[in-house]
Design a protein around this motif. Structure first.
Motif, PDB file in Angstrom:
ATOM      1  N   ARG A 115       0.988  -1.347   0.044  1.00 33.95           N
ATOM      2  CA  ARG A 115       0.004  -0.092   0.112  1.00 33.95           C
ATOM      3  C   ARG A 115       0.998   1.332  -0.049  1.00 33.95           C
ATOM      4  O   ARG A 115       2.011   1.340   0.703  1.00 33.95           O
ATOM      5  N   THR A 116       0.660   2.295  -0.660  1.00 40.13           N
ATOM      6  CA  THR A 116       1.237   3.524  -0.948  1.00 40.13           C
ATOM      7  C   THR A 116       0.316   4.643  -0.713  1.00 40.13           C
ATOM      8  O   THR A 116      -0.843   4.724  -1.287  1.00 40.13           O
ATOM      9  N   VAL A 117       0.792   5.540   0.260  1.00 37.96           N
ATOM     10  CA  VAL A 117      -0.238   6.642   0.683  1.00 37.96           C
ATOM     11  C   VAL A 117       0.519   7.904   0.547  1.00 37.96           C
ATOM     12  O   VAL A 117       1.630   8.002   0.867  1.00 37.96           O
ATOM     13  N   PRO A 118      -0.094   8.841  -0.032  1.00 39.27           N
ATOM     14  CA  PRO A 118      -1.510   8.985  -0.586  1.00 39.27           C
ATOM     15  C   PRO A 118      -1.837   8.191  -1.677  1.00 39.27           C
ATOM     16  O   PRO A 118      -2.651   7.984  -2.358  1.00 39.27           O
ATOM     17  N   ALA A 119      -0.483   7.955  -2.554  1.00 39.30           N
ATOM     18  CA  ALA A 119      -0.549   7.566  -3.772  1.00 39.30           C
ATOM     19  C   ALA A 119       0.908   7.230  -4.418  1.00 39.30           C
ATOM     20  O   ALA A 119       1.825   7.795  -3.579  1.00 39.30           O
ATOM     21  N   ARG A 120       1.088   6.461  -5.594  1.00 41.88           N
ATOM     22  CA  ARG A 120       2.277   6.690  -5.994  1.00 41.88           C
ATOM     23  C   ARG A 120       2.664   7.940  -6.405  1.00 41.88           C
ATOM     24  O   ARG A 120       1.768   8.739  -6.746  1.00 41.88           O
ATOM     25  N   GLU A 121       3.808   8.300  -6.333  1.00 39.93           N
ATOM     26  CA  GLU A 121       4.384   9.870  -6.430  1.00 39.93           C
ATOM     27  C   GLU A 121       4.011  10.531  -8.004  1.00 39.93           C
ATOM     28  O   GLU A 121       3.527  11.495  -7.925  1.00 39.93           O
ATOM     29  N   VAL A 123       1.212   9.866  -9.200  1.00 38.45           N
ATOM     30  CA  VAL A 123      -0.050   9.820  -9.278  1.00 38.45           C
ATOM     31  C   VAL A 123      -0.471  11.153  -8.501  1.00 38.45           C
ATOM     32  O   VAL A 123      -1.183  12.150  -8.856  1.00 38.45           O
ATOM     33  N   PHE A 124       0.023  11.136  -7.273  1.00 44.21           N
ATOM     34  CA  PHE A 124      -0.125  12.580  -6.611  1.00 44.21           C
ATOM     35  C   PHE A 124       0.369  13.854  -7.080  1.00 44.21           C
ATOM     36  O   PHE A 124      -0.019  14.777  -6.804  1.00 44.21           O
ATOM     37  N   ARG A 125       1.638  13.633  -7.628  1.00 45.91           N
ATOM     38  CA  ARG A 125       1.900  14.950  -8.390  1.00 45.91           C
ATOM     39  C   ARG A 125       1.125  15.305  -9.653  1.00 45.91           C
ATOM     40  O   ARG A 125       0.867  16.399  -9.784  1.00 45.91           O
ATOM     41  N   ARG A 126       0.722  14.671 -10.383  1.00 44.18           N
ATOM     42  CA  ARG A 126      -0.437  14.705 -11.240  1.00 44.18           C
ATOM     43  C   ARG A 126      -1.708  15.356 -10.762  1.00 44.18           C
ATOM     44  O   ARG A 126      -2.316  16.050 -11.053  1.00 44.18           O
ATOM     45  N   ALA A 127      -2.022  14.740  -9.519  1.00 42.27           N
ATOM     46  CA  ALA A 127      -3.150  15.152  -8.884  1.00 42.27           C
ATOM     47  C   ALA A 127      -3.049  16.594  -8.436  1.00 42.27           C
ATOM     48  O   ALA A 127      -4.292  17.201  -8.190  1.00 42.27           O
ATOM     49  N   ALA A 128      -1.981  17.067  -8.242  1.00 39.76           N
ATOM     50  CA  ALA A 128      -1.954  18.460  -7.549  1.00 39.76           C
ATOM     51  C   ALA A 128      -1.949  19.665  -8.911  1.00 39.76           C
ATOM     52  O   ALA A 128      -2.055  20.700  -8.445  1.00 39.76           O
ATOM     53  N   HIS A 129      -2.070  19.030  -9.949  1.00 39.43           N
ATOM     54  CA  HIS A 129      -2.407  20.205 -10.871  1.00 39.43           C
ATOM     55  C   HIS A 129      -3.855  20.918 -10.824  1.00 39.43           C
ATOM     56  O   HIS A 129      -4.686  20.424 -11.042  1.00 39.43           O
ATOM     57  N   LYS A 130      -3.819  22.415 -10.556  1.00 36.94           N
ATOM     58  CA  LYS A 130      -4.798  23.039 -10.094  1.00 36.94           C
ATOM     59  C   LYS A 130      -5.975  23.262 -11.419  1.00 36.94           C
ATOM     60  O   LYS A 130      -7.070  23.078 -11.353  1.00 36.94           O
ATOM     61  N   PRO A 131      -5.244  23.405 -12.737  1.00 34.73           N
ATOM     62  CA  PRO A 131      -6.373  23.591 -13.729  1.00 34.73           C
ATOM     63  C   PRO A 131      -7.091  22.181 -13.805  1.00 34.73           C
ATOM     64  O   PRO A 131      -8.366  22.319 -14.090  1.00 34.73           O
ATOM     65  N   LEU A 280      -6.355   8.967  -5.311  1.00 31.50           N
ATOM     66  CA  LEU A 280      -5.712   9.031  -3.895  1.00 31.50           C
ATOM     67  C   LEU A 280      -6.481   8.652  -2.844  1.00 31.50           C
ATOM     68  O   LEU A 280      -7.595   8.429  -2.824  1.00 31.50           O
ATOM     69  N   SER A 281      -5.656   8.337  -1.787  1.00 35.95           N
ATOM     70  CA  SER A 281      -6.307   7.630  -0.269  1.00 35.95           C
ATOM     71  C   SER A 281      -6.206   8.891   0.574  1.00 35.95           C
ATOM     72  O   SER A 281      -6.580   8.571   1.768  1.00 35.95           O
ATOM     73  N   TYR A 282      -5.764  10.072   0.157  1.00 41.19           N
ATOM     74  CA  TYR A 282      -5.619  10.922   1.174  1.00 41.19           C
ATOM     75  C   TYR A 282      -5.824  12.304   0.265  1.00 41.19           C
ATOM     76  O   TYR A 282      -5.343  12.335  -0.687  1.00 41.19           O
TER      77      TYR A 282
END
Length: 329
Positions: A115-121, A123-131, A280-282
Motif C-alpha cells: 500500500r502506498t499513501v497518499p498514492a504513487r508519487e 499519481v499525486f503529483r499529477r493530482a496536484a495540477h490545479k487547472p 488518492l487515498s488522502y
C-alpha cells in the motif's frame, strides 16, 4: 507472523511523521524513516534481476538493511530530492549524478508491492495540477470560482474590470514559495487580492502564467481532510481577522476561531469522489462557505498538512492515517 512494517519517506524534523510513527509503534507496527536526500551518499539501493525478472530490492542505510519487498505500507510524506555525493566538487557532475540518483530512487518507490499513501508519487503529483482539479470539481457538481489562467496582460485587465476589481491571483504550481538563494531567505506567495498597483505590472505575465479568480465572499473557510473513506471537516472563521480574510494560511489563531464542521452529505460525497477520481487515498480539500450558504471548491492538496487541524479541533485525523497505513494487515 511478522508485525506490519511501514516505510515513511520524509525529511528531518517532520512533526506529522513523528506523531504518526509513535501511534503506529503503539499499535505494534514497525516503522522506518528515510529521506531521499541521503541517497546515494549515506544509503545504497540494491536491485537485482535474474533472467526471469526481479529477485530482490534492498535499501542499505547506516542503521541496517531493509527488504523493500517485505514492507506492508509506504507513506510518501515529504522527502527531499537526492543530493550528489559530497566528494564530487564539479557542479555539472554533481547535478548529473543527483539527477541520475533521483531517476532511480523515484522509480524504486513507484513499484513496491505494498500500500502506498497518499498514492504513487507520479499519481499525486499529477493530482496536484490545479487547472485539472477545477475541471474535475465542476464535473462532480462542485461550484468553482470564475477563473482565468493566462500570460496576457490584456486578459487580466478584462477579467479584473468584468468583476469590478474583486479578483485574486494564485500560483499555478503546487509549491507556494521560492528560495531566494542570493538574499538567503524564503519568499512566500499565497492567494492575494489584485490591486490597481499590481495591474501596472501586468505585462510581466508574459514571463509566467498565473491563476486569476473572482473573489468568493466568505462566511467560513473549510479544510476538509479525506483519509480513505473518512471525511473530517474543519471550519475556519477567517473573516474574524484582517490578517486571514483573503487566505486563512496567514494564520491568526489568537483571533480566528476553528471548529468541527458538519458537511452536507452531498458535499462530503463530492470530496470523497474527488480523491477517488484523482487516485488518492488522502487529500486536503479547501472549500468556501459563502454568506448565502453555497459550498465553493478552491483546490485539493494531495499531501496537505493536518496536524494543526487536529490540535485545534480534536478531529482524530492521525488515528485515521494509522488505520489507512495498516489497512488489510
Amino acid at each position: 507472523m511478522s508485525p506490519p512494517h511501514v516505510l515513511i519517506l520524509t525529511r528531518d524534523n517532520d512533526p506529522h511523521a513523528e506523531h504518526v510513527g509513535k501511534l503506529l509503534a503503539g499499535r505494534g507496527a514497525r516503522t522506518t524513516v528515510f529521506d531521499n536526500r541521503d541517497y546515494p551518499a549515506r544509503a545504497c539501493a540494491e536491485l537485482a534481476y535474474t533472467s526471469r525478472g526481479l529477485s530482490r530490492r534492498l535499501l542499505h542505510t547506516g542503521s541496517g538493511t531493509l527488504d523493500l519487498d517485505a514492507l506492508t505500507a509506504l507513506w510518501w510524506r515529504r522527502p527531499l530530492p537526492p543530493e550528489a555525493h559530497p566528494e564530487i566538487t564539479d557542479p555539472s557532475v554533481a547535478a548529473y549524478t543527483a539527477q541520475e540518483s533521483a531517476t532511480l530512487i523515484t522509480d524504486l518507490w513507484e513499484h513496491l508491492p505494498c500500500r502506498t499513501v497518499p498514492a504513487r508519487e507520479s499519481v499525486f503529483r499529477r493530482a496536484a495540477h490545479k487547472p485539472s482539479q477545477l475541471v474535475l470539481a465542476a464535473e462532480l457538481g462542485f461550484e468553482i470560482p470564475e477563473t482565468l489562467i493566462t500570460t496576457r496582460a490584456d486578459d487580466l485587465w478584462d477579467f479584473y474590470n468584468r468583476h469590478d476589481g474583486q479578483v485574486v491571483t494564485k500560483l499555478v504550481g503546487g509549491t507556494p514559495w521560492v528560495e531566494d538563494l542570493a538574499a538567503g531567505h524564503t519568499v512566500v506567495r499565497k492567494c492575494e487580492l489584485v490591486s490597481a498597483r499590481d495591474l501596472a505590472y501586468a505585462d510581466a505575465l508574459r514571463f509566467c502564467p498565473v491563476i486569476a479568480q473572482r473573489y468568493v465572499p466568505k462566511r467560513l473557510e473549510l479544510r476538509v481532510t479525506v483519509v480513505g473513506r473518512r471525511v473530517f471537516a474543519a471550519e475556519i472563521h477567517s473573516q474574524e481577522s484582517n490578517r486571514s480574510k483573503v487566505d486563512w494560511r496567514w494564520y491568526d489563531t489568537r483571533v480566528t476561531p476553528y471548529g468541527v464542521h458538519r458537511l452536507p452529505d452531498e458535499v462530503a460525497g463530492r470530496c470523497l469522489a474527488m480523491t477517488e477520481r484523482l487516485g488518492l487515498s488522502y487529500g486536503a480539500v479547501d472549500l468556501v462557505l459563502t454568506p448565502d450558504g453555497r459550498y465553493v471548491f478552491l483546490e485539493i492538496n494531495p499531501n496537505g498538512q493536518w496536524l494543526w487541524v487536529e490540535e485545534l479541533t480534536g478531529l482524530p485525523i492521525s488515528e485515521a492515517v494509522c488505520d489507512l497505513l495498516l489497512e488489510g494487515v
